[in-house]
Structures are given as structure tokens and as C-alpha cells.
Design a protein around this motif. Structure first.
Motif, PDB file in Angstrom:
ATOM      1  N   PRO A 155      36.912 -43.017  -5.696  1.00 57.77           N
ATOM      2  CA  PRO A 155      36.702 -41.828  -4.863  1.00 57.77           C
ATOM      3  C   PRO A 155      37.684 -40.726  -5.240  1.00 57.77           C
ATOM      4  O   PRO A 155      38.745 -40.985  -5.803  1.00 57.77           O
ATOM      5  CB  PRO A 155      36.958 -42.337  -3.439  1.00 57.77           C
ATOM      6  CG  PRO A 155      36.812 -43.817  -3.527  1.00 57.77           C
ATOM      7  CD  PRO A 155      37.266 -44.191  -4.891  1.00 57.77           C
ATOM      8  N   ASP A 156      37.306 -39.500  -4.915  1.00 57.99           N
ATOM      9  CA  ASP A 156      38.116 -38.342  -5.283  1.00 57.99           C
ATOM     10  C   ASP A 156      39.056 -37.970  -4.144  1.00 57.99           C
ATOM     11  O   ASP A 156      38.626 -37.805  -2.999  1.00 57.99           O
ATOM     12  CB  ASP A 156      37.208 -37.159  -5.625  1.00 57.99           C
ATOM     13  CG  ASP A 156      37.994 -35.938  -6.039  1.00 57.99           C
ATOM     14  OD1 ASP A 156      38.574 -35.941  -7.138  1.00 57.99           O
ATOM     15  OD2 ASP A 156      38.050 -34.974  -5.247  1.00 57.99           O
TER      16      ASP A 156
ATOM     17  N   ILE B 289      46.436 -43.893   3.935  1.00 56.65           N
ATOM     18  CA  ILE B 289      45.704 -44.874   3.122  1.00 56.65           C
ATOM     19  C   ILE B 289      44.846 -44.176   2.078  1.00 56.65           C
ATOM     20  O   ILE B 289      44.825 -44.564   0.900  1.00 56.65           O
ATOM     21  CB  ILE B 289      44.851 -45.786   4.023  1.00 56.65           C
ATOM     22  CG1 ILE B 289      45.753 -46.702   4.848  1.00 56.65           C
ATOM     23  CG2 ILE B 289      43.875 -46.615   3.190  1.00 56.65           C
ATOM     24  CD1 ILE B 289      45.040 -47.460   5.950  1.00 56.65           C
ATOM     25  N   LEU B 290      44.146 -43.122   2.483  1.00 60.21           N
ATOM     26  CA  LEU B 290      43.296 -42.392   1.544  1.00 60.21           C
ATOM     27  C   LEU B 290      44.122 -41.731   0.447  1.00 60.21           C
ATOM     28  O   LEU B 290      43.747 -41.744  -0.732  1.00 60.21           O
ATOM     29  CB  LEU B 290      42.469 -41.344   2.290  1.00 60.21           C
ATOM     30  CG  LEU B 290      41.372 -41.886   3.211  1.00 60.21           C
ATOM     31  CD1 LEU B 290      40.750 -40.759   4.007  1.00 60.21           C
ATOM     32  CD2 LEU B 290      40.305 -42.616   2.402  1.00 60.21           C
ATOM     33  N   GLU B 291      45.253 -41.126   0.824  1.00 60.25           N
ATOM     34  CA  GLU B 291      46.104 -40.476  -0.167  1.00 60.25           C
ATOM     35  C   GLU B 291      46.696 -41.495  -1.131  1.00 60.25           C
ATOM     36  O   GLU B 291      46.734 -41.273  -2.347  1.00 60.25           O
ATOM     37  CB  GLU B 291      47.232 -39.711   0.536  1.00 60.25           C
ATOM     38  CG  GLU B 291      46.764 -38.479   1.293  1.00 60.25           C
ATOM     39  CD  GLU B 291      47.859 -37.916   2.188  1.00 60.25           C
ATOM     40  OE1 GLU B 291      48.959 -38.498   2.209  1.00 60.25           O
ATOM     41  OE2 GLU B 291      47.616 -36.892   2.850  1.00 60.25           O
ATOM     42  N   GLY B 292      47.169 -42.622  -0.590  1.00 58.15           N
ATOM     43  CA  GLY B 292      47.748 -43.645  -1.445  1.00 58.15           C
ATOM     44  C   GLY B 292      46.716 -44.267  -2.381  1.00 58.15           C
ATOM     45  O   GLY B 292      46.986 -44.479  -3.573  1.00 58.15           O
ATOM     46  N   GLU B 293      45.541 -44.540  -1.849  1.00 63.89           N
ATOM     47  CA  GLU B 293      44.472 -45.107  -2.676  1.00 63.89           C
ATOM     48  C   GLU B 293      44.119 -44.176  -3.819  1.00 63.89           C
ATOM     49  O   GLU B 293      43.950 -44.591  -4.965  1.00 63.89           O
ATOM     50  CB  GLU B 293      43.242 -45.365  -1.801  1.00 63.89           C
ATOM     51  CG  GLU B 293      42.017 -45.803  -2.580  1.00 63.89           C
ATOM     52  CD  GLU B 293      40.714 -45.594  -1.825  1.00 63.89           C
ATOM     53  OE1 GLU B 293      39.665 -45.935  -2.386  1.00 63.89           O
ATOM     54  OE2 GLU B 293      40.759 -45.075  -0.686  1.00 63.89           O
ATOM     55  N   SER B 294      43.998 -42.879  -3.509  1.00 67.50           N
ATOM     56  CA  SER B 294      43.556 -41.915  -4.515  1.00 67.50           C
ATOM     57  C   SER B 294      44.562 -41.761  -5.647  1.00 67.50           C
ATOM     58  O   SER B 294      44.190 -41.391  -6.767  1.00 67.50           O
ATOM     59  CB  SER B 294      43.316 -40.554  -3.855  1.00 67.50           C
ATOM     60  OG  SER B 294      44.534 -40.024  -3.367  1.00 67.50           O
ATOM     61  N   LEU B 295      45.843 -42.043  -5.381  1.00 71.42           N
ATOM     62  CA  LEU B 295      46.842 -41.960  -6.434  1.00 71.42           C
ATOM     63  C   LEU B 295      46.708 -43.090  -7.456  1.00 71.42           C
ATOM     64  O   LEU B 295      47.112 -42.944  -8.605  1.00 71.42           O
ATOM     65  CB  LEU B 295      48.245 -42.006  -5.830  1.00 71.42           C
ATOM     66  CG  LEU B 295      48.812 -40.696  -5.283  1.00 71.42           C
ATOM     67  CD1 LEU B 295      50.172 -40.940  -4.651  1.00 71.42           C
ATOM     68  CD2 LEU B 295      48.931 -39.657  -6.383  1.00 71.42           C
TER      69      LEU B 295
ATOM     70  N   LEU C 130      27.373 -47.738  -4.105  1.00 68.86           N
ATOM     71  CA  LEU C 130      28.771 -47.352  -3.913  1.00 68.86           C
ATOM     72  C   LEU C 130      29.118 -47.213  -2.433  1.00 68.86           C
ATOM     73  O   LEU C 130      30.178 -47.673  -1.982  1.00 68.86           O
ATOM     74  CB  LEU C 130      29.054 -46.024  -4.635  1.00 68.86           C
ATOM     75  CG  LEU C 130      28.948 -46.027  -6.163  1.00 68.86           C
ATOM     76  CD1 LEU C 130      29.109 -44.612  -6.706  1.00 68.86           C
ATOM     77  CD2 LEU C 130      30.001 -46.940  -6.776  1.00 68.86           C
ATOM     78  N   VAL C 131      28.238 -46.575  -1.678  1.00 67.99           N
ATOM     79  CA  VAL C 131      28.495 -46.355  -0.252  1.00 67.99           C
ATOM     80  C   VAL C 131      28.523 -47.683   0.500  1.00 67.99           C
ATOM     81  O   VAL C 131      29.434 -47.947   1.305  1.00 67.99           O
ATOM     82  CB  VAL C 131      27.437 -45.411   0.345  1.00 67.99           C
ATOM     83  CG1 VAL C 131      27.578 -45.328   1.864  1.00 67.99           C
ATOM     84  CG2 VAL C 131      27.550 -44.019  -0.268  1.00 67.99           C
ATOM     85  N   VAL C 132      27.529 -48.532   0.250  1.00 69.07           N
ATOM     86  CA  VAL C 132      27.431 -49.814   0.955  1.00 69.07           C
ATOM     87  C   VAL C 132      28.635 -50.704   0.624  1.00 69.07           C
ATOM     88  O   VAL C 132      29.238 -51.318   1.515  1.00 69.07           O
ATOM     89  CB  VAL C 132      26.107 -50.523   0.609  1.00 69.07           C
ATOM     90  CG1 VAL C 132      26.107 -51.946   1.172  1.00 69.07           C
ATOM     91  CG2 VAL C 132      24.924 -49.737   1.163  1.00 69.07           C
TER      92      VAL C 132
ATOM     93  N   TRP D  68      33.175 -44.351   4.702  1.00 66.83           N
ATOM     94  CA  TRP D  68      32.337 -43.180   4.441  1.00 66.83           C
ATOM     95  C   TRP D  68      33.088 -42.107   3.645  1.00 66.83           C
ATOM     96  O   TRP D  68      32.501 -41.128   3.225  1.00 66.83           O
ATOM     97  CB  TRP D  68      31.829 -42.612   5.766  1.00 66.83           C
ATOM     98  CG  TRP D  68      30.722 -41.616   5.659  1.00 66.83           C
ATOM     99  CD1 TRP D  68      30.770 -40.296   5.986  1.00 66.83           C
ATOM    100  CD2 TRP D  68      29.388 -41.839   5.193  1.00 66.83           C
ATOM    101  NE1 TRP D  68      29.558 -39.683   5.766  1.00 66.83           N
ATOM    102  CE2 TRP D  68      28.683 -40.620   5.274  1.00 66.83           C
ATOM    103  CE3 TRP D  68      28.708 -42.964   4.710  1.00 66.83           C
ATOM    104  CZ2 TRP D  68      27.355 -40.489   4.894  1.00 66.83           C
ATOM    105  CZ3 TRP D  68      27.379 -42.838   4.326  1.00 66.83           C
ATOM    106  CH2 TRP D  68      26.722 -41.613   4.423  1.00 66.83           C
ATOM    107  N   THR D  69      34.391 -42.289   3.453  1.00 70.50           N
ATOM    108  CA  THR D  69      35.176 -41.286   2.723  1.00 70.50           C
ATOM    109  C   THR D  69      35.210 -41.609   1.237  1.00 70.50           C
ATOM    110  O   THR D  69      36.288 -41.705   0.641  1.00 70.50           O
ATOM    111  CB  THR D  69      36.612 -41.235   3.257  1.00 70.50           C
ATOM    112  OG1 THR D  69      37.163 -42.567   3.181  1.00 70.50           O
ATOM    113  CG2 THR D  69      36.667 -40.748   4.686  1.00 70.50           C
ATOM    114  N   GLY D  70      34.066 -41.766   0.634  1.00 67.33           N
ATOM    115  CA  GLY D  70      34.017 -42.168  -0.774  1.00 67.33           C
ATOM    116  C   GLY D  70      33.433 -41.118  -1.693  1.00 67.33           C
ATOM    117  O   GLY D  70      32.680 -41.447  -2.615  1.00 67.33           O
TER     118      GLY D  70
END
Length: 527
Positions: free
Chosen positions: A125-126, A146-152, A313-315, A353-355
């Protein structure tokens, strides 16, 4: 290139206008920029845009990753390290595997190796898209962390999968032992390279007589050196930039002056703003070239393949989010987890859903060579992979990007107590800093305090009796005393941030640190 310079210049103006419109209508600007780029590409006589993948990987990716590493809270990233690591590595690998089998089964001529190649491209994800969307809605701090850490980290894992899959497609074989060793080297070599170069920059800037301009330029140069050096030794450039950026970010007050920190923030905010804008509008502008290369498969069939992969990807991401909850609830019986409470069913659904996919996926697809070898056959299904990637990016940005804010507003998010409420934390920090300042002045500068109107004003200000400051001529001794007070305040804030018993949001700590930097800069300019 030079004849198209006015066009590229006008693109920057268009980007600024579109982001202003996006902020006005409260829509995430990546969505608007991609759609605008798509519409602009249909205007007659518009210069044909060709995105060189090296342009993305060398020019755009290092500074964007570095800027994100400087902004993220290491404390939050470490606290949620297990779920961040799971999404950045395990979920990316799981997603690539499922995409591989689905593509192999439903897309004619797609081998498992090609499926893994496609999965590695579309799995991460972006970060920019999610960040731009979350700006308009209030979500728990843990989710944004979590989203910021994952994206890095997920870009690194997906590009590693991509590299192995391309070798498998080219050679027709996949040797697990070699893959494990290569994967380990990419992790260790990438992190080690980033930390080493970051340490050298930190020591160099601390020892050498640099000024704010030099320090700012060095912060721009450092991510490129980290990325290129890591790639030269065949390790992960992404992990090098992330690890080096995190190291320098967490030691910024040890080697950068106040002026350098303040100047750097302004420069990096502007640089990241224009780079993010350019990469998203370029995605839309590149559609004609992607479509023109689609041969042997109808556009409608290719769109169907793209929508199928998007659905997968979503599922998978939503199921992975719920799977992470189940694993955490089991693991809490054996190890200490960040939060052992059941998070409910709302947060995992929104996290799933944030993918939204973005420019790294497109650049990865474009990096596929045209031919398997120098004079060999064409790379199989290269254009179809490119088109499917574009459909995934466009669909996730539009479908998820436009609906996510609405879903978050409709869902009553749980009120986690990870940190003190902002107003309570503000009052506590202000009260403790005032007490620290008054005690420090009284203990160390009592003689000067009795003679200096300026220090008396500062003392009264921090006692809560705010008075309008007058233009006072400060001696070097008085100025140094106040700078010492500010430095003591800064040290206290940093200590509070590192204290695990305190629950201050790091963003709030950084806000107060910036206030101290601004006050120090003001005092240094006083005659």
C-alpha cells in the motif's frame, strides 16, 4: 526534454491548484491528481510522458522515504513493532503468494513466477495516499502509527519479492537456499549501510563547522547516498534510507543546530510537497503509453484482470487485519503485547480498507525489462502487468480513497487511552516546564536574576504572570543564561519522550521542542 520544460513547469502550477481544490472540497489530493493526470493525457498534442523507473527509484523514492522516517515517531513504531512488521513483511508475502496463484489460475499464460512478480508489484500500500486521507478525519493515534510504520517497510519487502520473481522468470528456476541467503543479506546489508552512513553524517555534521544551509543540503544528499550505496552492494536501498533516516531523526538535537533544524523543516516540507504531487499526476499522464503497449489482450479483458487482482488485494488485507487481532489475542497468553484488549471489529476493518496503491507499484512494474536478456525474447506479459498495475492503483485510489473518510466518520471509533488527552498533556507539560525553569534560574543564576530585567521577565513569565516583553539589550552573559534554560527545557522534553512510564504523544513533544527552537532562534538574533 528542454522543449517540454514549459509543460513540466505548468504541471507544477496545476498540482498546486489541484491540491488547493482538494483541501477545499476535503478530498485526498492523490485521488484528484491521478484523475487530473488521466484527463490531461487525453488533451491533443500533450507531450507523451514516459516514466523512467530509475527516475522514481533514484530521484523520488529516497527523499520521500527519508522525509517519512524523520516525521514518524520511533516510540510509536517500536510500540507497535509486531503488527507493523507483520503487515510490512508477512502480509506482503502472503498477498504476493495469493495473487500469484489467482493470476496463474485466471490469466492465460501466466506462470507462478509471473504471478509472484505481479504480486510483488501490487502488494505494498502507498503511504502518501493513506496519510493524505487520514488528514481529513480523526483516527486513533495507534492506527496512524501502524500505517506510517508499515509504509516505511513494505516497499522494501515488495521490491525484494520483485527481484527474486524476476530471476525466476528469467532463469525458469527458484533456488530456496540462495533466496534465503540473498534475502538475509538484503535486510542486514540495507539496515547496516543506512546506519553506517547515517552515523558518519551525524558525526561529520557535529564535528565540522557547518551552518544551516550546509546542514540542509547534507540532509538532502544523505538519503541518496544511503540508497545508492546499499543498491551497489545488492542490498535493500529502501531499508538503508529508512534505518538511516530513523537514526538521524532520533538524534537530530545532538548534531543539528537550532537554525539547521528549523531551516530543514521548511525545506523538506516544500520538497516533499512537490515530489508527492509530481509522482501522482505522472501516474495519470502515463496511461496512454501503458495502453498503447497492450497487445494481444483487449482493453476490457485487461480491465477485468485488474479488477480481479484489486479484489484479491482488498480481501486479503481485510482478512489479514482480523487475523492479526486473533494472533494478538492468542499471543497475549505467552508474551507481553502492546495492547492485550480486544480491539473490536471496527478498527481491523478500517485498517484493512486503507490499502491504496501508488507510485512505487507503478515504478516497480515499469522496471521490468523489455527483453529477458540482451538479445533474448521479449519479457512475457510485460505490458499486461503494467496495465493491471495501473488499474489496481486507479481503482484503489478512487474506491478506497473516496470512501475511507466517509466510513471513518460513520464508524464510532473506540477511544483508546494510549496517550494523555492533548489538553491535559499540554497543561502538564507547561506546568512542569514552568517549574523546571523557575527552579533552574533560582538555583544556578540567582545573582544574575537579581540584576537582569530580562531574566526577571522570563522568570515572571514562567510563573504564569505573562507580561509583554520589551526590546532589551542583552549581554552575552544574560543571553547564555537564558539559552541554558531553554536547553534544559529541551533535555527534559526529550527525557519525557524516552520515559516509558510517561504517555505523551511524540507529536506533542515535537511541537514543544519546535517552540523552544523558535525561542532560541529569536534570542540569538537579539543584539
Amino acid at each position: 526534454m528542454i522543449e517540454n520544460f514549459p509543460f513540466y513547469l505548468s504541471l507544477i502550477i496545476v498540482i498546486i491548484l489541484l491540491i488547493m481544490i482538494a483541501n477545499k472540497i476535503r478530498v485526498a489530493y492523490p485521488v484528484l491528481l491521478v484523475v487530473a493526470g488521466l484527463l490531461i493525457s487525453f488533451i491533443p498534442d500533450i507531450p507523451r510522458i514516459h516514466i523512467d523507473p530509475e527516475l522514481i527509484f533514484i530521484i523520488f523514492l529516497p527523499p520521500l522515504l527519508y522525509e517519512a522516517a524523520w516525521k514518524i515517531s520511533w516510540k510509536e513504531m517500536w510500540r507497535w513493532r509486531r503488527i507493523i512488521g507483520s503487515f510490512a513483511f508477512v502480509v506482503v508475502l502472503l498477498t504476493a503468494t495469493i495473487v500469484a496463484f489467482v493470476a496463474n489460475h485466471f490469466i492465460p499464460g501466466f506462470s507462478l513466477a509471473l504471478g509472484f512478480l505481479l504480486g510483488g508489484i501490487v502488494s505494498p500500500p502507498d503511504a502518501v495516499s493513506a496519510g493524505a486521507i487520514l488528514k481529513f478525519v480523526k483516527v486513533p493515534k495507534r492506527m496512524s502509527s501502524i500505517l506510517e510504520g508499515e509504509s516505511l517497510l513494505n516497499d522494501a519487502s515488495s521490491l525484494i519479492i520483485l527481484r527474486f520473481a524476476m530471476i525466476a522468470v528469467a532463469t525458469g528456476q527458484f533456488i530456496w537456499q540462495d533466496a534465503v541467503l540473498s534475502f538475509s543479506w538484503m535486510l542486514i546489508g540495507g539496515i547496516g549501510t543506512g546506519l553506517l552512513i547515517g552515523w558518519l553524517f551525524m558525526k561529520g555534521q557535529k564535528i565540522l563547522p557547518t551552518d544551516a544551509n550546509m546542514d540542509t543540503v547534507l540532509t538532502i544528499v544523505s538519503p541518496y547516498l544511503m540508497y545508492i550505496a546499499a543498491e551497489e552492494i545488492h542490498s535493500s536501498g529502501v531499508l538503508a534510507v529508512v534505518s538511516g533516516g530513523l537514526l538521524l531523526s532520533n538524534h537530530r538535537h545532538n548534531f543539528l543546530s537550532t537554525s539547521s533544524r528549523l531551516r530543514g523543516i521548511s525545506v523538506w516540507d516544500s520538497l516533499a510537497f512537490i515530489l508527492n504531487g509530481l509522482v501522482f499526476i505522472l501516474i495519470g499522464l502515463d496511461l496512454p503509453e501503458i495502453t498503447s503497449g497492450l497487445q494481444g489482450v483487449s482493453v476490457y479483458t485487461a480491465i477485468g484482470y485488474g479488477l480481479l487482482i484489486t479484489l484479491v488485494l482488498v480481501v486479503v488485507r481485510i482478512l489479514a487485519a482480523y487475523g492479526a487481532v486473533v494472533i494478538t489475542l492468542i499471543a497475549r497468553n505467552f508474551i507481553t503485547v502492546a495492547d492485550s484488549r480486544h480491539p473490536g471489529f471496527k478498527v481491523p476493518a478500517i485498517l484493512g480498507w486503507t490499502g491504496m496503491r501508488g507510485v512505487v507499484s507503478l515504478a516497480a512494474a515499469l522496471s521490468i525489462p523489455v527483453k529477458l536478456s540482451h538479445n533474448g525474447p521479449d519479457f512475457p506479459h510485460r505490458n499486461l502487468i503494467l496495465f493491471i498495475t495501473f488499474v489496481v492503483i486507479l481503482t484503489t485510489l478512487l474506491a478506497q480513497g473516496l470512501t475511507l473518510p466517509l466510513i471513518i466518520r460513520k464508524v464510532n471509533m473506540p477511544a483508546y487511552k494510549d496517550h494523555l488527552p492533548d489538553d491535559e498533556a499540554e497543561d502538564l507539560i507547561r506546568r512542569e516546564m514552568a517549574k523546571l525553569t523557575v527552579d533552574h534560574l533560582d538555583l544556578n543564576y540567582r545573582g544574575l536574576l537579581e540584576k537582569s530585567p530580562f531574566l526577571q521577565q522570563i522568570n515572571e513569565k514562567w510563573r504564569g504572570k505573562l507580561e509583554e516583553e520589551q526590546d532589551l539589550k542583552l549581554s552575552s552573559e544574560i543571553k547564555q543564561a537564558y539559552l541554558d534554560v531553554l536547553d534544559r527545557q529541551r533535555t527534559w522534553l526529550i527525557e519525557q519522550n524516552h520515559d516509558r512510564n510517561q504517555h505523551f504523544d511524540e507529536d506533542l513533544i515535537r511541537k514543544h521542542l519546535m517552540k523552544i527552537d523558535l525561542e532560541e532562534e529569536r534570542i540569538l538574533l537579539v543584539n
